[in-house]
Design a protein around this motif. Sequence first.
Motif, PDB file in Angstrom:
ATOM      1  N   GLY A 119      56.561  49.164  73.204  1.00 41.70           N
ATOM      2  CA  GLY A 119      57.558  48.144  73.516  1.00 41.70           C
ATOM      3  C   GLY A 119      58.140  48.353  74.893  1.00 41.70           C
ATOM      4  N   VAL A 120      58.430  47.241  75.578  1.00 38.71           N
ATOM      5  CA  VAL A 120      59.131  47.309  76.866  1.00 38.71           C
ATOM      6  C   VAL A 120      60.258  46.291  76.855  1.00 38.71           C
ATOM      7  CG1 VAL A 120      57.083  48.019  78.185  1.00 38.71           C
ATOM      8  CG2 VAL A 120      57.651  45.581  78.007  1.00 38.71           C
ATOM      9  N   ILE A 121      61.264  46.559  77.667  1.00 37.51           N
ATOM     10  CA  ILE A 121      62.290  45.564  77.911  1.00 37.51           C
ATOM     11  C   ILE A 121      62.250  45.299  79.407  1.00 37.51           C
ATOM     12  CG2 ILE A 121      64.153  47.284  78.055  1.00 37.51           C
ATOM     13  CD1 ILE A 121      65.966  45.190  76.619  1.00 37.51           C
ATOM     14  N   THR A 122      62.218  44.020  79.777  1.00 35.27           N
ATOM     15  CA  THR A 122      62.046  43.681  81.194  1.00 35.27           C
ATOM     16  C   THR A 122      63.153  42.741  81.659  1.00 35.27           C
ATOM     17  OG1 THR A 122      60.818  41.594  81.091  1.00 35.27           O
ATOM     18  CG2 THR A 122      59.550  43.614  80.734  1.00 35.27           C
ATOM     19  N   GLY A 123      63.319  42.710  82.977  1.00 35.35           N
ATOM     20  CA  GLY A 123      64.186  41.732  83.590  1.00 35.35           C
ATOM     21  C   GLY A 123      63.429  40.439  83.814  1.00 35.35           C
ATOM     22  N   LEU A 124      64.073  39.481  84.507  1.00 34.45           N
ATOM     23  CA  LEU A 124      63.500  38.136  84.637  1.00 34.45           C
ATOM     24  C   LEU A 124      62.202  38.073  85.433  1.00 34.45           C
ATOM     25  CD1 LEU A 124      66.503  35.680  85.060  1.00 34.45           C
ATOM     26  CD2 LEU A 124      64.647  35.514  83.401  1.00 34.45           C
ATOM     27  N   THR A 125      62.007  38.981  86.403  1.00 38.58           N
ATOM     28  CA  THR A 125      60.736  38.941  87.128  1.00 38.58           C
ATOM     29  C   THR A 125      59.791  40.030  86.624  1.00 38.58           C
ATOM     30  OG1 THR A 125      61.597  40.283  88.943  1.00 38.58           O
ATOM     31  CG2 THR A 125      61.763  37.907  89.191  1.00 38.58           C
ATOM     32  N   ALA A 126      59.981  40.391  85.360  1.00 36.34           N
ATOM     33  CA  ALA A 126      59.046  41.254  84.631  1.00 36.34           C
ATOM     34  C   ALA A 126      59.069  42.711  85.065  1.00 36.34           C
ATOM     35  CB  ALA A 126      57.620  40.690  84.677  1.00 36.34           C
ATOM     36  N   GLY A 127      60.111  43.113  85.772  1.00 34.54           N
ATOM     37  CA  GLY A 127      60.260  44.544  86.063  1.00 34.54           C
ATOM     38  C   GLY A 127      60.603  45.274  84.777  1.00 34.54           C
ATOM     39  N   ILE A 128      59.873  46.353  84.488  1.00 30.04           N
ATOM     40  CA  ILE A 128      60.112  47.090  83.236  1.00 30.04           C
ATOM     41  C   ILE A 128      61.369  47.943  83.380  1.00 30.04           C
ATOM     42  CG2 ILE A 128      59.216  48.894  81.703  1.00 30.04           C
ATOM     43  CD1 ILE A 128      56.408  47.804  82.247  1.00 30.04           C
ATOM     44  N   ARG A 129      62.344  47.717  82.476  1.00 24.22           N
ATOM     45  CA  ARG A 129      63.610  48.449  82.494  1.00 24.22           C
ATOM     46  C   ARG A 129      63.554  49.700  81.626  1.00 24.22           C
ATOM     47  NH1 ARG A 129      64.515  46.362  86.529  1.00 24.22           N
ATOM     48  NH2 ARG A 129      66.134  44.847  86.961  1.00 24.22           N
ATOM     49  N   ALA A 130      62.827  49.603  80.518  1.00 25.43           N
ATOM     50  CA  ALA A 130      62.690  50.752  79.624  1.00 25.43           C
ATOM     51  C   ALA A 130      61.462  50.528  78.757  1.00 25.43           C
ATOM     52  CB  ALA A 130      63.935  50.906  78.752  1.00 25.43           C
ATOM     53  N   GLU A 131      60.866  51.608  78.280  1.00 24.59           N
ATOM     54  CA  GLU A 131      59.709  51.480  77.397  1.00 24.59           C
ATOM     55  C   GLU A 131      59.799  52.515  76.280  1.00 24.59           C
ATOM     56  OE1 GLU A 131      56.993  52.525  80.871  1.00 24.59           O
ATOM     57  OE2 GLU A 131      55.989  53.555  79.216  1.00 24.59           O
ATOM     58  N   LEU A 132      59.211  52.163  75.147  1.00 25.27           N
ATOM     59  CA  LEU A 132      59.213  53.053  73.985  1.00 25.27           C
ATOM     60  C   LEU A 132      57.902  52.898  73.233  1.00 25.27           C
ATOM     61  CD1 LEU A 132      62.620  52.749  72.081  1.00 25.27           C
ATOM     62  CD2 LEU A 132      61.671  54.779  73.174  1.00 25.27           C
ATOM     63  N   ARG A 133      57.493  53.984  72.579  1.00 25.64           N
ATOM     64  CA  ARG A 133      56.273  53.958  71.771  1.00 25.64           C
ATOM     65  C   ARG A 133      56.661  54.436  70.386  1.00 25.64           C
ATOM     66  NH1 ARG A 133      52.867  57.883  70.683  1.00 25.64           N
ATOM     67  NH2 ARG A 133      50.683  57.401  70.278  1.00 25.64           N
ATOM     68  N   ILE A 134      56.081  53.822  69.372  1.00 28.24           N
ATOM     69  CA  ILE A 134      56.429  54.192  67.999  1.00 28.24           C
ATOM     70  C   ILE A 134      55.135  54.188  67.173  1.00 28.24           C
ATOM     71  CG2 ILE A 134      56.928  51.845  67.166  1.00 28.24           C
ATOM     72  CD1 ILE A 134      59.436  52.893  65.878  1.00 28.24           C
ATOM     73  N   GLU A 135      55.045  55.104  66.213  1.00 29.42           N
ATOM     74  CA  GLU A 135      53.842  55.163  65.367  1.00 29.42           C
ATOM     75  C   GLU A 135      54.209  54.797  63.943  1.00 29.42           C
ATOM     76  OE1 GLU A 135      51.933  58.954  65.710  1.00 29.42           O
ATOM     77  OE2 GLU A 135      51.506  58.697  67.845  1.00 29.42           O
ATOM     78  N   PRO A 136      53.851  53.602  63.487  1.00 32.30           N
ATOM     79  CA  PRO A 136      54.148  53.233  62.101  1.00 32.30           C
ATOM     80  C   PRO A 136      53.295  54.071  61.145  1.00 32.30           C
ATOM     81  CG  PRO A 136      52.795  51.546  63.142  1.00 32.30           C
ATOM     82  CD  PRO A 136      53.113  52.555  64.201  1.00 32.30           C
ATOM     83  N   ALA A 137      53.737  54.154  59.889  1.00 34.69           N
ATOM     84  CA  ALA A 137      53.032  54.982  58.903  1.00 34.69           C
ATOM     85  C   ALA A 137      51.668  54.403  58.532  1.00 34.69           C
ATOM     86  CB  ALA A 137      53.906  55.140  57.665  1.00 34.69           C
ATOM     87  N   GLY A 138      51.442  53.123  58.810  1.00 28.62           N
ATOM     88  CA  GLY A 138      50.158  52.501  58.494  1.00 28.62           C
ATOM     89  C   GLY A 138      50.076  51.152  59.190  1.00 28.62           C
ATOM     90  N   ASP A 139      48.974  50.431  58.975  1.00 29.52           N
ATOM     91  CA  ASP A 139      48.807  49.129  59.624  1.00 29.52           C
ATOM     92  C   ASP A 139      49.118  47.948  58.695  1.00 29.52           C
ATOM     93  OD1 ASP A 139      48.063  50.343  61.992  1.00 29.52           O
ATOM     94  OD2 ASP A 139      45.931  50.397  61.441  1.00 29.52           O
TER      95      ASP A 139
END
Length: 407
Positions: free
Chosen positions: A109-129
Amino acid sequence: MPEARWITTDSATLAEHSLLPLTGPASIDVFTHLLTRGPVPRVEIARATGLSFAAVTKAIAPLVDAGVVRELGAARTASAAGRPVNPLSVVEDAALMIGIKINPGELIGVITGLTAGIRAELRIEPAGDEVETVVAAAAELVTRLRAGAGALSDRVIGVGVAVSGDVDSRGGIVRASARLGWQEVPLAELLRQRTGLPVLIENDVRALTIAEHWFGVGVDTGSFVIITIGTGIGCGLHLNGDVVEGAFGVAGEIGHLPMADSERVCSCGRRACLETVASSAAILAEIRAGTGKRRLTWDNALRLAHAGEPVAVAAFEQAGAAIGRAMATVVNLVGPEVVQVVGEGVADFDLYEARMRDEFHDHVFGAADRCRIGTRSHSFTDWARGAAVALLRSVVLSGGRTKYLTM
Ligand SMILES: [Zn+2]
Protein backbone atom coordinates in the motif's frame (compact mmCIF):
# COMPACT_ATOMS: atom_id res chain seq x y z
CA MET A 1 4.61 -4.41 11.47
CA PRO A 2 6.29 -0.97 11.19
CA GLU A 3 4.13 2.15 11.26
CA ALA A 4 3.87 4.13 8.01
CA ARG A 5 6.57 6.80 7.87
CA TRP A 6 5.09 10.08 6.73
CA ILE A 7 7.03 12.38 4.42
CA THR A 8 5.70 15.94 4.34
CA THR A 9 6.70 18.31 1.57
CA ASP A 10 3.96 20.90 1.48
CA SER A 11 2.83 22.99 4.44
CA ALA A 12 0.37 25.27 2.65
CA THR A 13 -2.68 26.35 4.63
CA LEU A 14 -5.70 24.77 3.03
CA ALA A 15 -9.35 25.60 2.95
CA GLU A 16 -11.74 22.96 4.25
CA HIS A 17 -13.02 20.69 1.49
CA SER A 18 -13.95 17.10 0.92
CA LEU A 19 -13.56 16.44 -2.80
CA LEU A 20 -12.01 18.42 -5.63
CA PRO A 21 -14.15 21.44 -6.64
CA LEU A 22 -14.29 20.78 -10.40
CA THR A 23 -17.19 22.67 -11.93
CA GLY A 24 -17.39 21.44 -15.52
CA PRO A 25 -15.44 20.32 -18.61
CA ALA A 26 -13.25 23.47 -18.71
CA SER A 27 -12.39 23.05 -15.07
CA ILE A 28 -11.49 19.38 -15.61
CA ASP A 29 -9.28 20.22 -18.63
CA VAL A 30 -7.46 22.98 -16.77
CA PHE A 31 -6.94 20.94 -13.62
CA THR A 32 -5.75 17.88 -15.58
CA HIS A 33 -3.22 20.05 -17.44
CA LEU A 34 -1.97 21.51 -14.15
CA LEU A 35 -1.73 18.09 -12.52
CA THR A 36 0.26 16.52 -15.32
CA ARG A 37 2.30 19.50 -16.65
CA GLY A 38 2.46 21.96 -13.75
CA PRO A 39 3.63 24.38 -12.60
CA VAL A 40 2.46 26.44 -15.60
CA PRO A 41 1.24 30.03 -16.07
CA ARG A 42 -2.37 30.71 -17.05
CA VAL A 43 -1.42 31.81 -20.57
CA GLU A 44 0.22 28.45 -21.25
CA ILE A 45 -2.83 26.55 -19.93
CA ALA A 46 -5.01 28.65 -22.26
CA ARG A 47 -2.78 27.76 -25.22
CA ALA A 48 -2.74 24.04 -24.40
CA THR A 49 -6.45 23.64 -23.66
CA GLY A 50 -7.78 26.03 -26.33
CA LEU A 51 -9.67 28.01 -23.68
CA SER A 52 -9.62 31.81 -23.42
CA PHE A 53 -7.51 33.43 -20.71
CA ALA A 54 -10.71 34.54 -18.96
CA ALA A 55 -12.13 30.99 -19.07
CA VAL A 56 -8.95 29.60 -17.54
CA THR A 57 -9.07 32.19 -14.74
CA LYS A 58 -12.73 31.37 -14.09
CA ALA A 59 -12.04 27.63 -14.03
CA ILE A 60 -9.11 28.05 -11.66
CA ALA A 61 -10.86 30.31 -9.11
CA PRO A 62 -12.76 27.60 -7.12
CA LEU A 63 -9.61 25.46 -7.01
CA VAL A 64 -7.55 28.37 -5.68
CA ASP A 65 -10.28 29.18 -3.13
CA ALA A 66 -10.30 25.56 -1.96
CA GLY A 67 -6.52 25.52 -1.58
CA VAL A 68 -6.04 22.85 -4.25
CA VAL A 69 -4.16 25.17 -6.62
CA ARG A 70 -1.92 28.09 -5.71
CA GLU A 71 0.09 30.77 -7.43
CA LEU A 72 3.86 30.47 -7.09
CA GLY A 73 6.02 33.47 -6.17
CA ALA A 74 5.08 37.07 -5.40
CA ALA A 75 2.16 38.54 -7.36
CA ARG A 76 3.31 39.92 -10.70
CA THR A 77 1.35 41.09 -13.71
CA ALA A 78 2.40 41.55 -17.31
CA SER A 79 2.32 45.27 -18.10
CA ALA A 80 0.56 45.08 -21.47
CA ALA A 81 -2.57 43.13 -20.51
CA GLY A 82 -2.46 43.45 -16.72
CA ARG A 83 -2.67 39.68 -16.47
CA PRO A 84 -1.10 37.59 -13.68
CA VAL A 85 1.94 35.75 -15.05
CA ASN A 86 3.07 33.65 -12.10
CA PRO A 87 2.94 29.90 -12.65
CA LEU A 88 0.12 27.99 -11.02
CA SER A 89 0.80 24.79 -9.14
CA VAL A 90 -1.24 21.99 -7.64
CA VAL A 91 -0.91 21.79 -3.84
CA GLU A 92 0.39 18.26 -3.46
CA ASP A 93 -1.21 17.49 -0.10
CA ALA A 94 -4.59 19.13 -0.80
CA ALA A 95 -6.01 15.67 -1.45
CA LEU A 96 -4.49 12.26 -0.87
CA MET A 97 -4.99 8.87 -2.47
CA ILE A 98 -4.34 5.38 -1.18
CA GLY A 99 -3.20 2.74 -3.68
CA ILE A 100 -2.99 -0.99 -2.98
CA LYS A 101 -1.50 -3.80 -5.05
CA ILE A 102 -2.78 -7.26 -4.18
CA ASN A 103 -0.41 -10.18 -4.78
CA PRO A 104 -0.72 -13.77 -3.58
CA GLY A 105 0.36 -13.66 0.09
CA GLU A 106 1.22 -9.97 0.04
CA LEU A 107 -0.40 -6.52 -0.09
CA ILE A 108 1.55 -3.36 -0.84
CA GLY A 109 0.00 0.00 0.00
CA VAL A 110 1.04 3.59 -0.67
CA ILE A 111 -0.44 6.94 0.17
CA THR A 112 0.26 9.66 -2.37
CA GLY A 113 -0.27 13.34 -2.91
CA LEU A 114 -2.10 14.83 -5.89
CA THR A 115 0.76 14.47 -8.37
CA ALA A 116 1.37 10.89 -7.27
CA GLY A 117 4.38 11.53 -5.05
CA ILE A 118 4.56 8.64 -2.58
CA ARG A 119 4.18 9.94 1.00
CA ALA A 120 4.36 6.61 2.80
CA GLU A 121 4.30 2.91 1.96
CA LEU A 122 3.49 -0.27 3.85
CA ARG A 123 3.57 -4.00 3.13
CA ILE A 124 1.37 -6.55 4.85
CA GLU A 125 1.14 -10.35 4.59
CA PRO A 126 -2.39 -11.72 4.97
CA ALA A 127 -2.78 -15.22 6.43
CA GLY A 128 -4.11 -16.52 3.10
CA ASP A 129 -5.56 -15.48 -0.26
CA GLU A 130 -9.23 -16.03 0.68
CA VAL A 131 -11.31 -12.98 -0.18
CA GLU A 132 -12.33 -12.19 3.42
CA THR A 133 -8.75 -12.45 4.68
CA VAL A 134 -7.40 -10.21 1.93
CA VAL A 135 -10.18 -7.61 2.35
CA ALA A 136 -9.51 -7.46 6.11
CA ALA A 137 -5.78 -7.01 5.46
CA ALA A 138 -6.46 -4.29 2.87
CA ALA A 139 -8.70 -2.47 5.35
CA GLU A 140 -5.95 -2.67 7.97
CA LEU A 141 -3.48 -1.25 5.44
CA VAL A 142 -5.84 1.68 4.79
CA THR A 143 -6.25 2.32 8.54
CA ARG A 144 -2.49 2.34 9.14
CA LEU A 145 -1.72 4.53 6.14
CA ARG A 146 -4.37 7.03 7.23
CA ALA A 147 -3.09 6.97 10.80
CA GLY A 148 0.37 7.78 9.47
CA ALA A 149 -1.03 10.83 7.70
CA GLY A 150 -2.09 12.31 11.07
CA ALA A 151 -3.97 15.59 10.71
CA LEU A 152 -4.12 15.11 6.91
CA SER A 153 -5.92 11.76 7.14
CA ASP A 154 -9.32 13.30 6.33
CA ARG A 155 -7.94 14.44 2.98
CA VAL A 156 -7.87 10.87 1.64
CA ILE A 157 -10.35 10.89 -1.26
CA GLY A 158 -10.48 7.15 -1.77
CA VAL A 159 -8.71 3.86 -2.34
CA GLY A 160 -7.47 2.45 -5.65
CA VAL A 161 -6.79 -1.28 -5.81
CA ALA A 162 -4.76 -3.06 -8.50
CA VAL A 163 -5.37 -6.76 -9.15
CA SER A 164 -4.03 -8.98 -11.92
CA GLY A 165 -6.57 -10.68 -14.15
CA ASP A 166 -9.97 -9.85 -15.64
CA VAL A 167 -11.22 -6.85 -13.67
CA ASP A 168 -14.53 -5.06 -14.28
CA SER A 169 -13.50 -1.63 -13.07
CA ARG A 170 -16.86 0.09 -13.54
CA GLY A 171 -18.77 -2.72 -11.85
CA GLY A 172 -16.18 -3.00 -9.08
CA ILE A 173 -15.83 -6.76 -9.64
CA VAL A 174 -12.79 -9.00 -10.04
CA ARG A 175 -14.27 -11.37 -12.62
CA ALA A 176 -11.30 -13.76 -12.58
CA SER A 177 -7.83 -13.63 -11.12
CA ALA A 178 -5.95 -16.89 -11.69
CA ARG A 179 -3.06 -15.86 -9.44
CA LEU A 180 -5.38 -15.27 -6.48
CA GLY A 181 -7.83 -18.05 -7.36
CA TRP A 182 -10.72 -15.53 -7.35
CA GLN A 183 -13.90 -15.59 -9.41
CA GLU A 184 -16.65 -12.91 -9.45
CA VAL A 185 -15.48 -11.06 -6.32
CA PRO A 186 -17.29 -7.73 -5.62
CA LEU A 187 -14.04 -6.35 -4.21
CA ALA A 188 -14.85 -2.62 -4.42
CA GLU A 189 -18.05 -2.99 -2.39
CA LEU A 190 -16.43 -5.28 0.20
CA LEU A 191 -13.58 -2.84 0.76
CA ARG A 192 -15.89 0.18 0.80
CA GLN A 193 -17.90 -1.45 3.60
CA ARG A 194 -14.74 -2.03 5.63
CA THR A 195 -13.15 1.41 5.08
CA GLY A 196 -16.07 3.80 4.50
CA LEU A 197 -14.09 5.27 1.58
CA PRO A 198 -14.86 5.31 -2.16
CA VAL A 199 -13.03 2.43 -3.86
CA LEU A 200 -11.90 1.93 -7.45
CA ILE A 201 -10.53 -1.42 -8.55
CA GLU A 202 -8.50 -1.77 -11.73
CA ASN A 203 -6.51 -4.36 -13.65
CA ASP A 204 -2.91 -3.91 -12.45
CA VAL A 205 -1.33 -3.36 -15.87
CA ARG A 206 -4.01 -0.85 -16.83
CA ALA A 207 -3.45 1.03 -13.56
CA LEU A 208 0.26 1.21 -14.35
CA THR A 209 -0.57 2.49 -17.84
CA ILE A 210 -2.86 5.19 -16.42
CA ALA A 211 -0.01 6.35 -14.15
CA GLU A 212 2.36 6.44 -17.14
CA HIS A 213 -0.23 8.42 -19.11
CA TRP A 214 -0.43 11.20 -16.53
CA PHE A 215 2.97 11.15 -14.86
CA GLY A 216 5.35 9.09 -17.05
CA VAL A 217 6.08 8.47 -20.74
CA GLY A 218 2.58 9.68 -21.69
CA VAL A 219 3.47 13.30 -20.84
CA ASP A 220 5.50 13.49 -24.09
CA THR A 221 3.77 10.94 -26.33
CA GLY A 222 0.25 10.51 -27.70
CA SER A 223 0.57 6.74 -28.06
CA PHE A 224 2.61 4.27 -26.08
CA VAL A 225 2.60 0.67 -24.97
CA ILE A 226 3.78 -0.66 -21.61
CA ILE A 227 4.92 -4.27 -21.48
CA THR A 228 5.42 -5.76 -18.03
CA ILE A 229 7.58 -8.84 -17.61
CA GLY A 230 7.90 -11.02 -14.54
CA THR A 231 5.43 -13.45 -12.96
CA GLY A 232 3.06 -12.65 -15.84
CA ILE A 233 3.53 -10.84 -19.15
CA GLY A 234 1.18 -7.84 -19.35
CA CYS A 235 0.57 -5.06 -21.82
CA GLY A 236 -1.08 -1.66 -21.35
CA LEU A 237 -2.13 0.29 -24.44
CA HIS A 238 -2.43 4.07 -24.62
CA LEU A 239 -3.61 5.15 -28.06
CA ASN A 240 -5.00 8.38 -29.53
CA GLY A 241 -4.80 10.10 -26.16
CA ASP A 242 -6.52 7.51 -24.00
CA VAL A 243 -5.96 4.23 -22.21
CA VAL A 244 -7.56 1.31 -24.06
CA GLU A 245 -10.07 -0.39 -21.76
CA GLY A 246 -11.62 -2.89 -24.18
CA ALA A 247 -15.36 -3.19 -24.76
CA PHE A 248 -15.57 -5.90 -22.10
CA GLY A 249 -12.81 -4.66 -19.82
CA VAL A 250 -10.12 -6.88 -21.36
CA ALA A 251 -7.40 -5.51 -23.67
CA GLY A 252 -3.67 -5.92 -24.15
CA GLU A 253 -3.51 -9.50 -22.83
CA ILE A 254 -0.22 -10.09 -24.60
CA GLY A 255 0.73 -12.87 -22.16
CA HIS A 256 -2.09 -14.98 -23.55
CA LEU A 257 -1.35 -14.51 -27.24
CA PRO A 258 -1.18 -18.08 -28.61
CA MET A 259 2.35 -17.86 -29.99
CA ALA A 260 4.55 -20.13 -27.85
CA ASP A 261 5.89 -23.49 -28.95
CA SER A 262 5.42 -25.24 -25.61
CA GLU A 263 3.36 -28.04 -24.11
CA ARG A 264 3.19 -26.26 -20.75
CA VAL A 265 -0.28 -25.26 -19.48
CA CYS A 266 -0.71 -21.51 -18.81
CA SER A 267 -2.03 -20.02 -15.55
CA CYS A 268 -5.21 -19.28 -17.57
CA GLY A 269 -5.64 -23.00 -18.33
CA ARG A 270 -4.78 -22.76 -22.04
CA ARG A 271 -1.77 -23.93 -24.01
CA ALA A 272 0.58 -22.00 -26.32
CA CYS A 273 0.23 -18.71 -24.41
CA LEU A 274 3.32 -16.46 -24.46
CA GLU A 275 3.52 -16.80 -20.67
CA THR A 276 4.25 -20.54 -20.98
CA VAL A 277 7.76 -19.68 -22.24
CA ALA A 278 8.34 -16.08 -21.09
CA SER A 279 7.01 -15.72 -17.52
CA SER A 280 9.57 -16.06 -14.71
CA ALA A 281 7.90 -19.33 -13.63
CA ALA A 282 8.20 -20.74 -17.17
CA ILE A 283 11.87 -19.74 -17.44
CA LEU A 284 12.59 -21.36 -14.07
CA ALA A 285 10.71 -24.54 -15.03
CA GLU A 286 12.70 -24.77 -18.27
CA ILE A 287 16.03 -24.42 -16.44
CA ARG A 288 15.01 -26.92 -13.74
CA ALA A 289 14.02 -29.47 -16.39
CA GLY A 290 17.17 -28.91 -18.46
CA THR A 291 19.64 -29.07 -15.56
CA GLY A 292 17.84 -31.68 -13.47
CA LYS A 293 17.97 -29.30 -10.48
CA ARG A 294 14.36 -29.59 -9.38
CA ARG A 295 14.65 -27.25 -6.39
CA LEU A 296 16.59 -24.51 -8.13
CA THR A 297 15.49 -21.05 -6.91
CA TRP A 298 14.90 -18.05 -9.18
CA ASP A 299 17.96 -16.26 -7.77
CA ASN A 300 20.15 -19.28 -8.49
CA ALA A 301 18.68 -19.58 -11.99
CA LEU A 302 19.72 -15.96 -12.58
CA ARG A 303 23.19 -16.75 -11.25
CA LEU A 304 23.53 -19.74 -13.61
CA ALA A 305 22.46 -17.63 -16.59
CA HIS A 306 24.85 -14.80 -15.70
CA ALA A 307 27.64 -17.40 -15.38
CA GLY A 308 26.91 -18.63 -18.92
CA GLU A 309 25.41 -22.04 -18.10
CA PRO A 310 24.05 -23.07 -21.55
CA VAL A 311 20.61 -24.37 -20.45
CA ALA A 312 19.94 -21.24 -18.36
CA VAL A 313 21.19 -18.90 -21.10
CA ALA A 314 18.99 -20.65 -23.68
CA ALA A 315 15.88 -20.41 -21.45
CA PHE A 316 16.27 -16.65 -21.08
CA GLU A 317 17.02 -16.20 -24.78
CA GLN A 318 13.95 -18.23 -25.73
CA ALA A 319 11.88 -15.96 -23.46
CA GLY A 320 13.47 -12.83 -24.94
CA ALA A 321 12.77 -14.00 -28.49
CA ALA A 322 9.13 -14.76 -27.65
CA ILE A 323 8.65 -11.36 -26.02
CA GLY A 324 10.28 -9.68 -29.05
CA ARG A 325 7.86 -11.44 -31.43
CA ALA A 326 4.89 -10.48 -29.25
CA MET A 327 6.14 -6.90 -29.16
CA ALA A 328 6.42 -6.81 -32.97
CA THR A 329 2.85 -8.18 -33.15
CA VAL A 330 1.53 -5.39 -30.92
CA VAL A 331 3.51 -2.67 -32.73
CA ASN A 332 2.42 -3.95 -36.16
CA LEU A 333 -1.21 -3.81 -34.97
CA VAL A 334 -1.39 -0.44 -33.25
CA GLY A 335 1.77 1.50 -34.19
CA PRO A 336 2.78 3.26 -30.94
CA GLU A 337 5.54 5.89 -30.70
CA VAL A 338 7.12 4.21 -27.68
CA VAL A 339 7.19 0.76 -26.10
CA GLN A 340 8.34 0.75 -22.50
CA VAL A 341 9.34 -2.66 -21.14
CA VAL A 342 9.23 -2.74 -17.35
CA GLY A 343 10.15 -5.48 -14.95
CA GLU A 344 11.71 -6.14 -11.60
CA GLY A 345 15.50 -6.10 -11.56
CA VAL A 346 16.76 -4.11 -14.54
CA ALA A 347 20.16 -5.80 -14.13
CA ASP A 348 18.61 -9.00 -15.52
CA PHE A 349 17.43 -7.42 -18.76
CA ASP A 350 20.84 -8.25 -20.25
CA LEU A 351 19.85 -11.94 -20.18
CA TYR A 352 17.18 -11.45 -22.84
CA GLU A 353 17.19 -7.86 -24.10
CA ALA A 354 19.43 -8.47 -27.15
CA ARG A 355 17.30 -11.41 -28.37
CA MET A 356 14.12 -9.45 -27.66
CA ARG A 357 15.29 -6.47 -29.75
CA ASP A 358 16.64 -8.69 -32.59
CA GLU A 359 13.38 -10.60 -32.83
CA PHE A 360 11.37 -7.38 -32.69
CA HIS A 361 13.35 -5.82 -35.57
CA ASP A 362 13.05 -9.05 -37.61
CA HIS A 363 9.25 -8.98 -37.44
CA VAL A 364 8.20 -5.32 -37.20
CA PHE A 365 6.67 -3.95 -40.41
CA GLY A 366 7.80 -0.88 -42.36
CA ALA A 367 7.85 2.48 -40.60
CA ALA A 368 6.46 0.96 -37.38
CA ASP A 369 10.16 0.11 -36.80
CA ARG A 370 10.66 3.77 -35.78
CA CYS A 371 8.94 2.96 -32.50
CA ARG A 372 11.35 3.60 -29.61
CA ILE A 373 11.92 0.67 -27.23
CA GLY A 374 12.94 1.44 -23.66
CA THR A 375 13.57 -0.82 -20.67
CA ARG A 376 13.15 0.14 -17.04
CA SER A 377 13.10 -1.61 -13.68
CA HIS A 378 10.21 -1.10 -11.30
CA SER A 379 8.91 -2.45 -8.02
CA PHE A 380 5.59 -3.43 -6.51
CA THR A 381 5.38 0.09 -5.09
CA ASP A 382 4.89 1.27 -8.70
CA TRP A 383 1.87 -1.02 -9.05
CA ALA A 384 0.32 0.42 -5.87
CA ARG A 385 1.07 3.97 -7.05
CA GLY A 386 -0.65 3.07 -10.34
CA ALA A 387 -3.78 2.12 -8.40
CA ALA A 388 -3.71 5.49 -6.60
CA VAL A 389 -3.42 7.35 -9.93
CA ALA A 390 -6.25 5.29 -11.46
CA LEU A 391 -8.45 6.42 -8.56
CA LEU A 392 -7.37 10.06 -8.98
CA ARG A 393 -8.02 10.01 -12.73
CA SER A 394 -11.47 8.54 -12.17
CA VAL A 395 -12.33 11.26 -9.63
CA VAL A 396 -10.98 14.11 -11.81
CA LEU A 397 -12.59 12.95 -15.07
CA SER A 398 -15.95 12.57 -13.36
CA GLY A 399 -15.78 16.19 -12.23
CA GLY A 400 -14.49 15.74 -8.69
CA ARG A 401 -17.24 13.30 -7.92
CA THR A 402 -17.01 9.56 -8.09
CA LYS A 403 -18.90 8.37 -11.13
CA TYR A 404 -17.13 5.02 -11.52
CA LEU A 405 -16.37 4.49 -7.88
CA THR A 406 -18.10 2.24 -5.42
CA MET A 407 -19.25 4.62 -2.66
ZN1 LIG B 1 -2.73 -17.97 -20.88
